[in-house]
Design a protein around this motif. Structure first.
Motif, mmCIF file in Angstrom:
data_model
loop_
_atom_site.group_PDB
_atom_site.id
_atom_site.type_symbol
_atom_site.label_atom_id
_atom_site.label_comp_id
_atom_site.label_asym_id
_atom_site.label_seq_id
_atom_site.Cartn_x
_atom_site.Cartn_y
_atom_site.Cartn_z
ATOM 1 N N ARG A 182 0.838 -1.194 0.000
ATOM 2 C CA ARG A 182 0.000 0.000 0.000
ATOM 3 C C ARG A 182 0.876 1.249 0.000
ATOM 4 O O ARG A 182 1.900 1.314 0.695
ATOM 5 C CB ARG A 182 -0.893 0.015 1.235
ATOM 6 N N GLY A 183 0.464 2.256 -0.752
ATOM 7 C CA GLY A 183 1.256 3.472 -0.876
ATOM 8 C C GLY A 183 1.460 4.196 0.430
ATOM 9 O O GLY A 183 2.539 4.759 0.678
ATOM 10 N N ASP A 184 0.451 4.213 1.309
ATOM 11 C CA ASP A 184 0.599 4.923 2.573
ATOM 12 C C ASP A 184 1.597 4.221 3.490
ATOM 13 O O ASP A 184 2.350 4.880 4.220
ATOM 14 C CB ASP A 184 -0.759 5.088 3.265
ATOM 15 N N ILE A 185 1.644 2.883 3.438
ATOM 16 C CA ILE A 185 2.611 2.148 4.251
ATOM 17 C C ILE A 185 4.017 2.395 3.735
ATOM 18 O O ILE A 185 4.953 2.647 4.506
ATOM 19 C CB ILE A 185 2.282 0.642 4.256
ATOM 20 N N LEU A 186 4.176 2.347 2.408
ATOM 21 C CA LEU A 186 5.485 2.610 1.810
ATOM 22 C C LEU A 186 5.967 4.015 2.173
ATOM 23 O O LEU A 186 7.125 4.204 2.567
ATOM 24 C CB LEU A 186 5.404 2.452 0.298
ATOM 25 N N ALA A 187 5.084 5.000 2.065
ATOM 26 C CA ALA A 187 5.462 6.383 2.356
ATOM 27 C C ALA A 187 5.870 6.547 3.816
ATOM 28 O O ALA A 187 6.818 7.280 4.131
ATOM 29 C CB ALA A 187 4.305 7.321 2.028
#
Length: 277
Positions: free
Chosen positions: A16-21
């Motif tokens: 997920r993009g929010d986890i990566l960020a």
């Protein structure tokens, strides 16, 4: 049949993009090396040293982050490979002596069958909010570990957010209280600009984790509360600074680590499973 990663393999599920960020901010390593985060680090370390097979042995550290545990495992004589979906983490852990690292997802491990003596999931399970994804990841660990090998997974406890928010005084902010109370009902913590301290995660009831290990084919062997109740005490950071008091805190936490009535008070729980031999 042994599965080797190849160019024709299906692409692993994406993070997920929010986890990566969140993890690309590079804050995770420092969190465990200072302040109260040291309690989580030291307790995880001492539990793993009791549960892992003797070195030399092959350890797959899935979601190993910056290599904070891979580093001491390699020093202890283990052959350690980190698999992590965050490029920054792979770069950082890959620079450590005795550690190899590569990109990968817990649900589609770039690992051959029965290739490791132990598989660690010290982060992935609580970033997989859906139960089928957690089962899939644990089944991958079961495939990658040798018969008789151990799989150890960390989960965040269902009420960890509520307890921590109370400790920090943020529970008295109405908007934070609403979010925290919702997580304590279903375990689903969503990323929000109102709460930048963490990202999308699943906070598990300790009792629901062993059945997930069992469904993935692993034999459940035990659970260990990492921080016990010590992390909720106001003076713990100062206690950890003092070597004598630190040992007392660790000993007290060790004493209650598998007490069923206290498992849910800990911030994190380690669950242990084994592939049938």
């Amino acid at each position: 049949m042994t599965r080797s990663p190849s160019a024709t393999d299906p692409q692993p599920p994406s993070l997920r993009g929010d986890i990566l960020a969140y993890y690309e901010q590079g804050k995770e390593d420092a969190r465990l090396r200072q302040g109260t985060g040291r309690l989580e680090f030291w307790r995880t370390q001492e539990i793993l040293r009791r549960l892992l097979p003797e070195a030399p042995a092959r350890v797959l550290d899935v979601g190993g982050g910056t290599g904070i545990h891979a580093e001491w495992l390699a020093r202890d004589g283990y052959e350690v490979e980190v698999v992590d979906p965050v490029p920054l983490h792979v770069e950082q852990s890959g620079r450590l002596p005795g550690v190899t690292a590569r990109l990968g997802d817990a649900r589609a491990l770039p690992a051959e069958d029965a290739a490791y003596d132990a598989v660690l999931f010290l982060g992935p399970l609580y970033h997989l909010p859906e139960r089928p994804d957690r089962i899939r990841a644990l089944a991958e660990a079961h495939r990658a570990v040798r018969p008789g090998g151990v799989v150890i997974g960390a989960t965040i406890n269902r009420f960890a957010g509520l307890n921590d928010t109370l400790l920090q005084g943020n529970y008295f902010l109405p908007e934070r209280r609403v979010r925290v109370d919702a997580v304590s009902v279903d375990g689903r913590h969503a990323a929000s600009s109102d709460d930048p301290h963490f990202t999308t995660a699943y906070f598990a009831d300790p009792a629901e984790v062993p059945p997930e290990f069992t469904e993935a084919g692993l034999v459940h062997e035990g659970q260990y509360g990492v921080e016990g109740v010590a992390w909720l005490m106001g003076g713990v950071e100062e206690w950890l600074d003092d070597p004598e008091r630190r040992e007392a805190v660790l000993a007290a936490t060790r004493r209650i680590e598998s007490e069923p009535s206290l498992l849910g008070a800990s911030g994190h729980v380690l669950t242990v499973g084994r592939r049938r031999g």
